[in-house]
Design an enzyme around this catalytic site. Sequence first.
Site, PDB file in Angstrom:
ATOM      1  N   ARG A 317       0.906  -1.235  -0.063  1.00  0.00           N
ATOM      2  CA  ARG A 317       0.014  -0.190  -0.186  1.00  0.00           C
ATOM      3  C   ARG A 317       0.836   1.136  -0.443  1.00  0.00           C
ATOM      4  O   ARG A 317       0.500   2.174   0.804  1.00  0.00           O
ATOM      5  CB  ARG A 317      -1.172   0.244   1.011  1.00  0.00           C
ATOM      6  N   LYS A 339       3.362  11.053 -11.312  1.00  0.00           N
ATOM      7  CA  LYS A 339       2.672  10.133 -13.036  1.00  0.00           C
ATOM      8  C   LYS A 339       3.092   8.128 -13.021  1.00  0.00           C
ATOM      9  O   LYS A 339       4.300   8.418 -13.238  1.00  0.00           O
ATOM     10  CB  LYS A 339       2.676  10.391 -13.623  1.00  0.00           C
ATOM     11  N   GLU A 381      10.447  17.106 -25.177  1.00  0.00           N
ATOM     12  CA  GLU A 381       9.477  17.462 -24.050  1.00  0.00           C
ATOM     13  C   GLU A 381      11.008  18.321 -23.460  1.00  0.00           C
ATOM     14  O   GLU A 381       9.838  19.519 -22.570  1.00  0.00           O
ATOM     15  CB  GLU A 381       9.855  16.512 -22.647  1.00  0.00           C
ATOM     16  N   LYS A 423       8.654  22.835 -14.329  1.00  0.00           N
ATOM     17  CA  LYS A 423       7.660  21.507 -14.356  1.00  0.00           C
ATOM     18  C   LYS A 423       6.520  20.918 -12.894  1.00  0.00           C
ATOM     19  O   LYS A 423       5.793  21.526 -12.206  1.00  0.00           O
ATOM     20  CB  LYS A 423       8.000  19.604 -14.416  1.00  0.00           C
ATOM     21  N   GLU A 433      -3.233  17.164 -11.809  1.00  0.00           N
ATOM     22  CA  GLU A 433      -4.083  17.458 -12.801  1.00  0.00           C
ATOM     23  C   GLU A 433      -5.159  17.784 -12.774  1.00  0.00           C
ATOM     24  O   GLU A 433      -6.125  17.170 -13.621  1.00  0.00           O
ATOM     25  CB  GLU A 433      -3.426  16.137 -13.657  1.00  0.00           C
ATOM     26  N   ARG A 437      -2.275  21.188 -14.775  1.00  0.00           N
ATOM     27  CA  ARG A 437      -1.252  20.584 -14.973  1.00  0.00           C
ATOM     28  C   ARG A 437      -1.043  20.073 -16.609  1.00  0.00           C
ATOM     29  O   ARG A 437      -0.636  19.046 -16.875  1.00  0.00           O
ATOM     30  CB  ARG A 437      -0.872  19.505 -13.909  1.00  0.00           C
ATOM     31  N   ASN A 441       0.754  18.488 -21.450  1.00  0.00           N
ATOM     32  CA  ASN A 441       0.308  17.035 -22.268  1.00  0.00           C
ATOM     33  C   ASN A 441       0.262  17.434 -23.507  1.00  0.00           C
ATOM     34  O   ASN A 441      -0.357  17.771 -24.125  1.00  0.00           O
ATOM     35  CB  ASN A 441      -0.956  16.744 -21.839  1.00  0.00           C
ATOM     36  N   HIS A 444       0.495  15.841 -26.813  1.00  0.00           N
ATOM     37  CA  HIS A 444       0.673  14.101 -26.195  1.00  0.00           C
ATOM     38  C   HIS A 444      -1.181  13.481 -25.913  1.00  0.00           C
ATOM     39  O   HIS A 444      -1.058  12.640 -26.299  1.00  0.00           O
ATOM     40  CB  HIS A 444      -0.043  14.169 -24.540  1.00  0.00           C
ATOM     41  N   HIS A 448      -0.152  10.357 -27.913  1.00  0.00           N
ATOM     42  CA  HIS A 448      -0.167   9.206 -27.562  1.00  0.00           C
ATOM     43  C   HIS A 448      -1.059   8.243 -29.045  1.00  0.00           C
ATOM     44  O   HIS A 448      -0.725   7.222 -28.237  1.00  0.00           O
ATOM     45  CB  HIS A 448      -1.143   8.790 -26.037  1.00  0.00           C
ATOM     46  N   HIS A 462       8.373   7.641 -27.598  1.00  0.00           N
ATOM     47  CA  HIS A 462       7.378   9.052 -26.951  1.00  0.00           C
ATOM     48  C   HIS A 462       7.718  10.348 -27.525  1.00  0.00           C
ATOM     49  O   HIS A 462       6.746  10.814 -27.952  1.00  0.00           O
ATOM     50  CB  HIS A 462       7.385   8.652 -25.876  1.00  0.00           C
TER      51      HIS A 462
END
Length: 564
Positions: A317, A339, A381, A423, A433, A437, A441, A444, A448, A462
């Site tokens: 956990r 993330k 990036e 960032k 997000e 935030r 992207n 993206h 993606h 990527h």
Amino acid sequence: MTEAEAIDIAKKRLGKRSIVLVGLMGCGKSSIGKRLAFKLGLPFIDADEEIERAAAKTINDIFADHGEAHFRDGERKVIARLLRDGPQVLATGGGAYMHPETRQRIREKGVSVWLRADLPVLMRRVMKRDTRPLLRDGNAEATMRKLIESRYPIYAEADMTVDSRDEPHDLAVAEIVNRLAAGGHGSSANAQNPSPSRSVRVELGERSYDVLIANGLLADTGALIKSRLGAVKCGIVTDANVARHHLATLEDSLKAEGLFAGSVVMTPGEATKSFRDLAELSERLLEMGLERGDLIVPLGGGVIGDLAGFAAGILRRGVRFVQIPTSLLAQVDSSVGGKTGINTPQGKNLIGVFHQPSLVIADTAVLTTLPPRQMRAGYAEVAKYGLLGDAKFFSWLETNWPSVFGNNGPALTHAIETSVAAKARIVARDETETGDRALLNLGHTFGHAFEAWTGYSDKLLHGEGIAIGMCLAFRLSEELGVCSHGRAERVEAHFKAVGLPTKISDIPQPGADAGELQRLMGQDKKVKGGKLAFILARDIGDSYVSRDVPPETVRGFLTREIAR
């Protein structure tokens, strides 16, 4: 400055020193060297030709008659003599720079330039000839891979690194001249700290952490973890590619401090971010006996960081973890912000948790072993941070990008620090997000979808998908009338100069379909109420989130983009 001005300044900076080209066979030392010498008005000397002249034998015959050790000794002596002859452009054999004495002589008498090339480029060039003694027996490609692994870390000590690609060699010549003129090399004329240390704080209250950026941090990881996080057990997670170069260094560092619990080596590639591999990794980490107060240590790029970070978030956990990113993309983006996740057939990163690291250790030295294509993908990036919110940084990149790709110097550190700081500020405002935030992207939503369309394969990295996606985002913004004309062209021109793809037809997969791409975009995590979230741009450095682009507009735009 004009080309004539750059040449004049470069010659003045060189003074009585020579330019020494180093790199593997097939990297273009002779072709680029001759063009460079002509530009600078200097003689061009090929060390291999001088060796053959001195021995009155071909290099193949020297190898056959006397062995490689004899050849290397003669090579060392010839290069030492040539470096005493004054300013010139000197092309050396692939193994010459491996000798410590030769490297020292080059440092004293010249400016070294490593012409770095991808394996496919090298193989296409060298297989046109049969005069390479190290490739004449056995599997030539396997031999070349071994040479890359053993020599690239040493070549990285050169004063300047220039990518040699399948493009006109005059572009590489121009880059060398411009960087010499700008002082972008490690000579005494530019006596700067080659890799300044930086630290960026990610402010998240009790879960705040530092991102450390410097050359050579990997060997100090054990001491850094122990001093900051205590005497904990550490389980390393890496992939086979990274393990070959860096795993032993990290293991030794942790063992020296009594922190090492074990290592898990995963299969490289985006496909590893899967339920199957997550289950296997979780079980192996539990077998190490890691407790909630211990650490998982991802050593790798974005795939390993996302996968191992997710495992840390769900193991017992929640177990702490320390990110050690080994790609430029991971150092500037995926290792920061918490993330984590895995991919599914429906889309990328759709399963995961927000789980912040306790520390990020970004060793710029590990980037010297990255293939040029991976370095370029990571650079996308870096450019993103300029495009979404820092116009001055993007302008700086347009001028200084060759130095960012250069040999682990101040420009690279500055680019990483600026990206991480940008960032960190956004993450501190919007950790999960729910607000701005989403700006991170940029490109993206498109990118993606392209990755899913190509099956998360090597057809499209990527960062390459994101580069295309950012170009599309600016072109869509212009079509919608929210962005000034010419901005998309400027973004595309910069990415082309760097060597990144800029349009859908650059993806090496036929059959792009607007409907299918739109369907894949619909799986994006930012979809709300069935509406796609697009990051649009008012200008370079000024982006915003929009959910008001009609589906039919998106379909028509994709159709036109596919035809570009």
